[in-house]
Write a protein that holds these residues in place. Structure first.
Motif, short mmCIF file in Angstrom:
data_model
loop_
_atom_site.label_atom_id
_atom_site.label_comp_id
_atom_site.label_asym_id
_atom_site.label_seq_id
_atom_site.Cartn_x
_atom_site.Cartn_y
_atom_site.Cartn_z
N VAL A 1 7.24 -53.70 -2.08
CA VAL A 1 7.94 -52.49 -2.53
C VAL A 1 7.54 -51.29 -1.68
CG1 VAL A 1 8.09 -50.87 -4.44
CG2 VAL A 1 8.33 -53.29 -4.87
N GLY A 2 6.23 -51.18 -1.42
CA GLY A 2 5.75 -50.05 -0.61
C GLY A 2 6.31 -50.09 0.80
N LEU A 3 6.31 -51.27 1.40
CA LEU A 3 6.85 -51.41 2.77
C LEU A 3 8.33 -51.07 2.80
CD1 LEU A 3 5.14 -54.61 4.18
CD2 LEU A 3 4.86 -52.26 4.95
N TYR A 4 9.07 -51.54 1.78
CA TYR A 4 10.50 -51.24 1.70
C TYR A 4 10.70 -49.72 1.66
CZ TYR A 4 15.27 -51.06 -0.02
OH TYR A 4 16.60 -50.80 -0.14
N GLY A 5 9.86 -49.06 0.87
CA GLY A 5 9.95 -47.60 0.78
C GLY A 5 9.70 -46.94 2.12
N ILE A 6 8.67 -47.41 2.85
CA ILE A 6 8.36 -46.81 4.15
C ILE A 6 9.53 -46.97 5.11
CG2 ILE A 6 6.91 -47.06 6.20
CD1 ILE A 6 4.58 -47.65 4.43
N VAL A 7 10.14 -48.16 5.11
CA VAL A 7 11.20 -48.45 6.08
C VAL A 7 12.45 -47.63 5.78
CG1 VAL A 7 12.74 -50.25 6.93
CG2 VAL A 7 10.32 -50.72 6.65
N THR A 8 12.79 -47.49 4.49
CA THR A 8 14.07 -46.85 4.15
C THR A 8 13.91 -45.37 3.84
OG1 THR A 8 13.74 -47.46 1.86
CG2 THR A 8 15.02 -48.98 3.21
N SER A 9 12.68 -44.83 3.93
CA SER A 9 12.45 -43.45 3.49
C SER A 9 13.20 -42.45 4.36
CB SER A 9 10.96 -43.15 3.53
OG SER A 9 10.74 -41.80 3.26
N ARG A 10 13.64 -41.37 3.74
CA ARG A 10 14.30 -40.30 4.49
C ARG A 10 13.47 -39.02 4.45
NH1 ARG A 10 19.64 -41.18 5.51
NH2 ARG A 10 19.25 -39.59 7.06
N HIS A 11 12.21 -39.12 4.07
CA HIS A 11 11.38 -37.92 3.94
C HIS A 11 9.93 -38.30 4.20
CE1 HIS A 11 9.58 -34.31 2.26
NE2 HIS A 11 10.77 -33.77 2.28
N LEU A 12 9.25 -37.51 5.05
CA LEU A 12 7.88 -37.88 5.45
C LEU A 12 6.92 -37.93 4.26
CD1 LEU A 12 6.98 -36.17 8.84
CD2 LEU A 12 7.46 -38.55 8.36
N VAL A 13 7.04 -36.97 3.33
CA VAL A 13 6.12 -36.95 2.20
C VAL A 13 6.34 -38.19 1.32
CG1 VAL A 13 5.40 -35.70 0.14
CG2 VAL A 13 5.91 -34.46 2.23
N HIS A 14 7.62 -38.55 1.16
CA HIS A 14 7.95 -39.77 0.42
C HIS A 14 7.36 -40.99 1.12
CE1 HIS A 14 10.80 -43.16 -0.37
NE2 HIS A 14 10.50 -42.82 -1.59
N GLN A 15 7.41 -40.95 2.45
CA GLN A 15 6.86 -42.06 3.23
C GLN A 15 5.34 -42.18 3.03
OE1 GLN A 15 8.11 -41.64 7.29
NE2 GLN A 15 8.79 -43.76 7.36
N ILE A 16 4.67 -41.02 2.98
CA ILE A 16 3.21 -41.04 2.75
C ILE A 16 2.92 -41.65 1.38
CG2 ILE A 16 1.19 -39.58 2.41
CD1 ILE A 16 2.52 -37.60 4.39
N ILE A 17 3.72 -41.29 0.38
CA ILE A 17 3.51 -41.83 -0.97
C ILE A 17 3.73 -43.35 -0.95
CG2 ILE A 17 4.36 -41.82 -3.33
CD1 ILE A 17 4.93 -38.80 -2.88
N CYS A 18 4.71 -43.80 -0.17
CA CYS A 18 4.95 -45.24 -0.07
C CYS A 18 3.75 -45.95 0.56
CB CYS A 18 6.20 -45.52 0.75
SG CYS A 18 7.69 -45.01 -0.08
#
Lengths: 252, 114
Positions: free
Chosen positions: B15-32
């Motif tokens: 789930v975390g990796l999916y979030g990193i790959v599809t993220s559209r925001h750096l802060v969201h990516q950090i949370i992933c």
């Protein structure tokens, strides 16, 4: 690559990765079937050897102390890294909001927030200090206590103005505390060398009463230094991040 | 033997990796990234668990009481500290990226040259 393509690529690669991870995890000896022996040996002998009832702290600050030195310096380096990345760049200068709009007052912090934050500050200091000083007896330690202590300072920020917060934790003092905390841990290790023992050997008297605050020799001392370091590092990081709200770009 | 906690580990990781790959925001990516790292906590604590055992604190129990592995718990603590350090650094990099490029969308950042 479009986001759609990227997602498709990930779903293929991710499925393969997860398959391998699950395959690997299924080779483990089942949940609840920890095979030992290290944990069992430490559980059996830590109390006798270190007089610390908190076995996790005994592992962290004694058996695995050398690792924890590295861990502490990771945090030290991170605080330095944050300060470096967020330094004032060319074309940026700090300003206080009051300089920008002299005729308007900043909206005051609400009374409810102020009251709640001030109410929590005292208990947080006590709790942080308790956690830092009870590493050897209870589930606690310098890392946890340091974070709670830093939270107490952040409460001061919430309760009032950023400038008051900065006055409470001047960067120079915080820097010094962080350095003493990090250096103190390393120095405790070096002190053992002076007695002809290995680095970070627990050389202090371990006390007669198991699980008292004065027991366990260097474990309590190291936890104290770690608490200083962690609290200072987190305050520095938060101050650096908050400082960014005072920055403006360009000549304006 | 049950493997359920380990399946949870794989799930959190995916789930975390999916979030990193599809993220559209750096802060969201950090949370992933934090989510990905959280899977290691579950793994560490799951590996050291002993059925029916208590926490390894001999304050009010005798040395012969079965207790879980303290080594992995200490490792989980290290894990948390490293995560805090990494998150702080990444957040400050995100702040600088936003200052320089005016966007936090990784898709747009990739096409920009400063």
């Amino acid at each position: 690559m479009t986001p759609g393509q990227r997602r498709a690529m990930f779903l293929i690669g991710g499925a393969g990765l997860v398959a391998f991870v699950v395959w690997g995890l299924l080779g483990l000896p089942g949940f609840g079937h920890y095979p030992g022996p290290y944990g069992f040996i430490i559980n059996r002998f830590a109390l006798r050897q270190t007089h610390a009832t908190g076995t996790v702290s005994a592992v962290n600050f004694d058996y695995r102390g050398f690792d924890t030195v590295g861990e502490e310096f990771i945090l030290f380096a991170a605080a330095a890294g944050v300060a470096t990345v967020l330094r004032t760049l060319r074309g940026e200068r700090e300003r206080s909001p009051a300089d920008q709009a002299a005729d308007r007052d900043a909206p005051p912090t609400s009374g409810a927030v102020r009251m709640a934050a001030l109410m929590f500050t005292g208990p947080l200091v006590v709790m942080g200090w308790w956690l830092t000083s009870h590493a050897q007896t209870n589930p606690s330690g310098g890392f946890q206590g340091g974070v709670v202590l830093a939270t107490a300072f952040i409460m001061v920020y919430l309760a009032g103005e950023f400038l008051v917060f900065e006055r409470f934790s001047p960067v120079d003092v915080t820097d010094a505390v962080e350095a003493v905390g990090a250096g103190g841990f390393a120095a405790v290790g070096v002190a053992a060398l002076g007695f002809g023992l290995a680095y970070l050997t627990n050389f202090l008297p371990k006390g007669q009463v198991y699980g008292s605050v004065s027991s366990s020799g260097t474990i309590a001392l190291i936890s104290f230094f770690v608490g200083m370091e962690v609290a200072a590092a987190f305050i520095l990081i938060v101050v650096e991040l908050l400082d960014q709200t005072l920055l403006i770009r360009g000549g304006g | 033997m049950t493997y359920f906690p380990f399946i949870v580990v794989a799930w959190i990781l995916a789930v975390g990796l999916y979030g990193i790959v599809t993220s559209r925001h750096l802060v969201h990516q950090i949370i992933c990234l934090i989510v990905v790292q959280s899977s290691t906590y579950v793994l560490l604590l799951g590996v050291g668990y002993v059925t029916g055992a208590v926490a390894p604190y001999y304050w009010d129990i005798t040395v012969h009481t079965p207790a879980v592995d303290p080594v992995v718990q200490a490792l989980a603590l290290t894990d948390v500290v490293v995560e805090a350090a990494v998150t702080a650094l990444l957040c400050s990099v995100a702040i600088q990226a936003h200052k320089r490029f005016g966007t936090l969308d990784p898709q747009e950042l990739a096409t920009m040259r400063g």
